[in-house]
Design a protein around this motif. Structure first.
Motif, PDB file in Angstrom:
ATOM      1  N   UNK A 119     -28.480 -49.372  18.449  1.00 52.85           N
ATOM      2  CA  UNK A 119     -28.415 -48.174  17.622  1.00 52.85           C
ATOM      3  C   UNK A 119     -29.392 -47.170  18.237  1.00 52.85           C
ATOM      4  N   UNK A 120     -28.865 -46.066  18.800  1.00 54.42           N
ATOM      5  CA  UNK A 120     -29.665 -45.158  19.629  1.00 54.42           C
ATOM      6  C   UNK A 120     -30.653 -44.264  18.879  1.00 54.42           C
ATOM      7  N   UNK A 121     -30.557 -44.208  17.559  1.00 53.72           N
ATOM      8  CA  UNK A 121     -31.470 -43.364  16.787  1.00 53.72           C
ATOM      9  C   UNK A 121     -32.053 -44.164  15.634  1.00 53.72           C
ATOM     10  N   UNK A 122     -33.173 -43.694  15.113  1.00 54.84           N
ATOM     11  CA  UNK A 122     -33.779 -44.308  13.934  1.00 54.84           C
ATOM     12  C   UNK A 122     -32.864 -44.036  12.741  1.00 54.84           C
ATOM     13  N   UNK A 123     -32.473 -45.075  12.028  1.00 60.02           N
ATOM     14  CA  UNK A 123     -31.548 -44.891  10.906  1.00 60.02           C
ATOM     15  C   UNK A 123     -32.270 -44.575   9.599  1.00 60.02           C
ATOM     16  N   UNK A 124     -33.609 -44.611   9.611  1.00 64.56           N
ATOM     17  CA  UNK A 124     -34.377 -44.319   8.403  1.00 64.56           C
ATOM     18  C   UNK A 124     -34.053 -42.908   7.908  1.00 64.56           C
ATOM     19  N   UNK A 125     -33.726 -42.826   6.625  1.00 63.30           N
ATOM     20  CA  UNK A 125     -33.368 -41.564   5.958  1.00 63.30           C
ATOM     21  C   UNK A 125     -32.109 -40.899   6.513  1.00 63.30           C
ATOM     22  N   UNK A 126     -31.270 -41.645   7.215  1.00 64.69           N
ATOM     23  CA  UNK A 126     -29.997 -41.127   7.722  1.00 64.69           C
ATOM     24  C   UNK A 126     -28.860 -41.670   6.857  1.00 64.69           C
ATOM     25  N   UNK A 127     -27.724 -40.981   6.920  1.00 63.97           N
ATOM     26  CA  UNK A 127     -26.508 -41.490   6.295  1.00 63.97           C
ATOM     27  C   UNK A 127     -25.809 -42.334   7.357  1.00 63.97           C
ATOM     28  N   UNK A 128     -25.776 -43.635   7.143  1.00 58.25           N
ATOM     29  CA  UNK A 128     -25.153 -44.549   8.095  1.00 58.25           C
ATOM     30  C   UNK A 128     -23.740 -44.857   7.607  1.00 58.25           C
ATOM     31  N   UNK A 129     -22.783 -44.620   8.483  1.00 56.84           N
ATOM     32  CA  UNK A 129     -21.390 -44.907   8.151  1.00 56.84           C
ATOM     33  C   UNK A 129     -20.976 -46.108   8.989  1.00 56.84           C
TER      34      UNK A 129
END
Length: 183
Positions: free
Chosen positions: A95-105
């Protein structure tokens, strides 16, 4: 593997393309754009579906959406029944970016019992803390064992327990097709 007889083609190449285009529009609409969104495909076919969705979203929005890969092997609750000779084959997540506080689909090919998605949720939470997790699938065939439903569905295909849905993608199988088989 036992020979399975193909009963019907549910989606052909063109129908898969249309379904993914519709899902891309739905993702953009529901999230009011793609800011802070990331597509995460479940290995193996979910990754290719996520990459195709990312291409369509970029065509529509003019911006790229990050795409990650999730390996749920170690999170499966049926690991002991899936192993052949000892250790499970782990392919690794990317996963190329930090998923914290992101909308993960989360993207997968077929939604069936919900156990694969449950494993994906566990794997994601170990990686970071998203603000929201959504689910997109090419096919929802029913028969849920867990309270999980998809936010985005390419096609609902009611099946019996004696049937199997097979998703074939060009990247893996050399052609695009979703079919129903008798077990």
């Amino acid at each position: 593997m036992k020979y399975m007889k193909e009963k019907a083609i549910v989606l052909d190449e063109q129908a898969i393309r249309r379904a993914l285009t519709r899902i891309a529009h739905e993702i953009i609409e529901k999230n009011k754009g793609i800011e802070d969104c990331i597509l995460v495909g479940i290995k193996t076919r979910g990754i290719f579906i996520a990459k195709r969705l990312a291409e369509r979203i970029e065509q529509i929005e003019g911006n790229q959406i990050a795409v990650g890969e999730l390996d749920i092997t170690l999170y499966r609750d049926d690991l002991s029944t899936k192993q052949n000779d000892g250790e499970p084959l782990v392919k690794g997540s990317d996963i190329p970016v930090d998923i914290t506080n992101k909308k993960v689909i989360v993207i997968d090919d077929v939604l069936y019992t919900g156990r694969t998605v449950r494993a994906a949720l566990d794997a994601l939470i170990d990686i970071g803390r998203p603000s929201q997790i959504q689910l997109g699938v090419l096919v929802d065939r029913g028969h849920r064992e867990l309270p999980i439903r998809a936010d985005y569905v390419g096609k609902n295909v009611p099946t019996s327990q004696g049937e199997k849905i097979t998703v074939s993608l060009t990247e893996v199988d050399g052609l695009d097709k979703v079919s129903i088989h008798d077990k």
